[in-house]
Design a protein around this motif. Structure first.
Motif, PDB file in Angstrom:
ATOM      1  N   PHE A 260     -17.681  29.231  33.100  1.00  0.00           N
ATOM      2  CA  PHE A 260     -16.940  30.345  33.724  1.00  0.00           C
ATOM      3  C   PHE A 260     -15.435  30.071  33.704  1.00  0.00           C
ATOM      4  O   PHE A 260     -14.736  30.307  34.684  1.00  0.00           O
ATOM      5  CB  PHE A 260     -17.440  30.615  35.146  1.00  0.00           C
ATOM      6  N   PHE A 263     -12.250  33.175  34.006  1.00  0.00           N
ATOM      7  CA  PHE A 263     -13.216  34.173  34.474  1.00  0.00           C
ATOM      8  C   PHE A 263     -12.826  35.582  34.015  1.00  0.00           C
ATOM      9  O   PHE A 263     -11.726  36.063  34.298  1.00  0.00           O
ATOM     10  CB  PHE A 263     -13.295  34.123  35.996  1.00  0.00           C
ATOM     11  N   HIS A 267     -18.115  37.677  31.990  1.00  0.00           N
ATOM     12  CA  HIS A 267     -18.775  36.942  33.069  1.00  0.00           C
ATOM     13  C   HIS A 267     -19.256  37.902  34.156  1.00  0.00           C
ATOM     14  O   HIS A 267     -20.398  37.804  34.632  1.00  0.00           O
ATOM     15  CB  HIS A 267     -17.808  35.930  33.695  1.00  0.00           C
TER      16      HIS A 267
END
Length: 426
Positions: A260, A263, A267
């Motif tokens: 992740f 981000f 995601h």
């Protein structure tokens, strides 16, 4: 006897009158105390809100082209100043083609934050009188919010001068230690580091990224330098971002893991699908060392705690494991008495089709071997074809444009840090 009765009655009446008088004095003094501690104007506003049952609505805007935990914390603070948070998402003033292509992704990111109640697309970059009136009249905005760092328009004027003049402006504390300028700089710095470079230099650079060491700049030859992460994680910040609630006794817990890093909308969308498969979404975030071993010494761009806060800010996430193991073990997915790690009683493990390591099933030592053997593993079709590498390539391909933009923003940030004083808040 008649006279005695009259006397007794008169005494009772006198006592009653005295009680009323004393009670009236006490109530009057109390009322005066409340009045002076809470002025009439505030009382009128409170009574008006009570009468109309009207929530306090606050507004904050931005481009959010590279969403990070600093943006998330700003919106969290803004939401705390009211009952509902409305966010305006703007395009770059230049109206570049890049804005048009990626604008929907910015909208996805902002809409997915747990503190955001409503989003206004294509909000103007500068708040004009006309738009401010629209905010107040149509969107019922009570206050316009911005950080304590100055925001100047191209002509040098304060972007929020109108809101301040109207008495409808509130200020929050800027989240120090991160900015879009920093993050772009980190990516450009990584690109400048050739794979053939000395491995020791690579390791040193990676440690600086992962642990926020105190090196402030890295001279890239242009003289401008690139700032390294200065993020200082605290338990309080993690608590502020957390939901603070565990799964119910019969909850279906869904687990998804990954780096992740940076981000992004890809995601968000896979987390949205994963959350829809159960009652509680648990997200495992791999350590910096794990990510570096899998994807190269120049990764991750964001360190473990930075990545954890970004994931926690997503409304689809219920809990995270900070520093999750790469391999999903049997101890994680079933209740045992002698677990070597914390038991999470996971019901389903999922993985997206679009990922940096989408060929994991071909690898020796498949990290999902256990949940696959237990029949609780599911591959989800990723809604968006975006990865962290995609974003890095986009930044690198627009290197010159971002470098010019960074130089302007870096100068603004330098002035902010030189002139700043302590601002209460969090």
């Amino acid at each position: 006897m008649s006279s005695a009765g009259d006397l007794s009655e008169n005494v009772k009446n006198s006592r009653l009158i005295a009680t009323w008088l004393i009670g009236g004095v006490v109530v009057g003094v109390s009322a005066l105390g409340i009045y002076y501690s809470f002025p009439l104007g505030n009382w009128k506003k409170l009574l008006k809100l009570k009468k109309n049952n009207k929530p306090i609505r606050v507004y904050m805007d931005g481009c959010f082209d590279m969403m990070h935990y600093g943006h998330c914390n700003a919106l969290r603070q803004a939401r705390a100043l009211g009952d509902q948070l409305v966010v305006g998402v703007s395009r770059f003033p230049s109206s570049s083609s890049s804005s048009s292509i990626f604008f929907p992704f910015w909208m996805i990111m902002v809409s997915a934050l747990k503190w955001v109640d409503e989003v206004i697309p294509d909000a103007p970059y500068a708040i004009t009188e006309e738009f401010m009136k629209k905010l107040f009249d149509e969107y019922n905005i009570d206050y316009i919010i911005h950080g304590d760092d100055p925001c100047l328009l191209p002509d040098g004027t304060d972007a929020y001068a109108l809101a301040k003049k109207a008495g409808r402006y509130k200020q929050i504390k800027r989240t120090e230690g991160v900015s879009s300028t920093d993050i772009v700089g980190r990516m450009l710095l990584c690109v400048r580091e050739r794979p053939s470079s000395d491995s020791q230099n690579h390791s040193s650079l990676q440690r600086q990224f992962s642990h926020g060491h105190s090196q402030k700049t890295e001279d890239g030859g242009s003289g401008s330098g690139t700032r390294i992460s200065h993020f200082l994680p605290t338990s309080r910040r993690i608590v502020q971002f957390s939901n603070g609630k565990g799964p119910g006794p019969a909850a279906r817990i869904v687990y998804i893991d990954g780096a992740f890093d940076l981000f992004h909308a890809g995601h968000v969308e896979i987390l949205r699908l994963a959350r829809g498969l159960g009652d509680f979404l648990l997200v495992g975030i791999h350590t910096d060392q794990t990510v570096s071993a899998k994807r190269g010494v120049h990764r991750p761009i964001m360190n473990l705690h930075e990545r954890s806060l970004s994931v926690l800010a997503c409304r689809y996430v219920d809990e995270v494991i900070i520093g999750a193991p790469l391999e999903v073990s049997r101890d994680m997915v079933s209740l045992t008495l002698n677990s070597t790690i914390t038991t999470f009683d996971i019901s389903l493990v999922v993985h997206g089709t679009v990922a940096e390591d989408s060929d994991f099933q071909k690898e020796k030592g498949n990290p999902y071997e256990v949940p696959i053997s237990m029949g609780i593993f599911k591959v989800l079709e990723s809604p968006l074809d975006i990865t962290t590498s995609t974003i890095i390539r986009r930044i690198v391909s627009n290197h010159e444009a971002y470098q010019k933009r960074n130089e302007k923003k870096a100068e603004s940030e330098r002035r902010y840090y030189e002139q700043k004083t302590h601002v209460s808040g969090d």
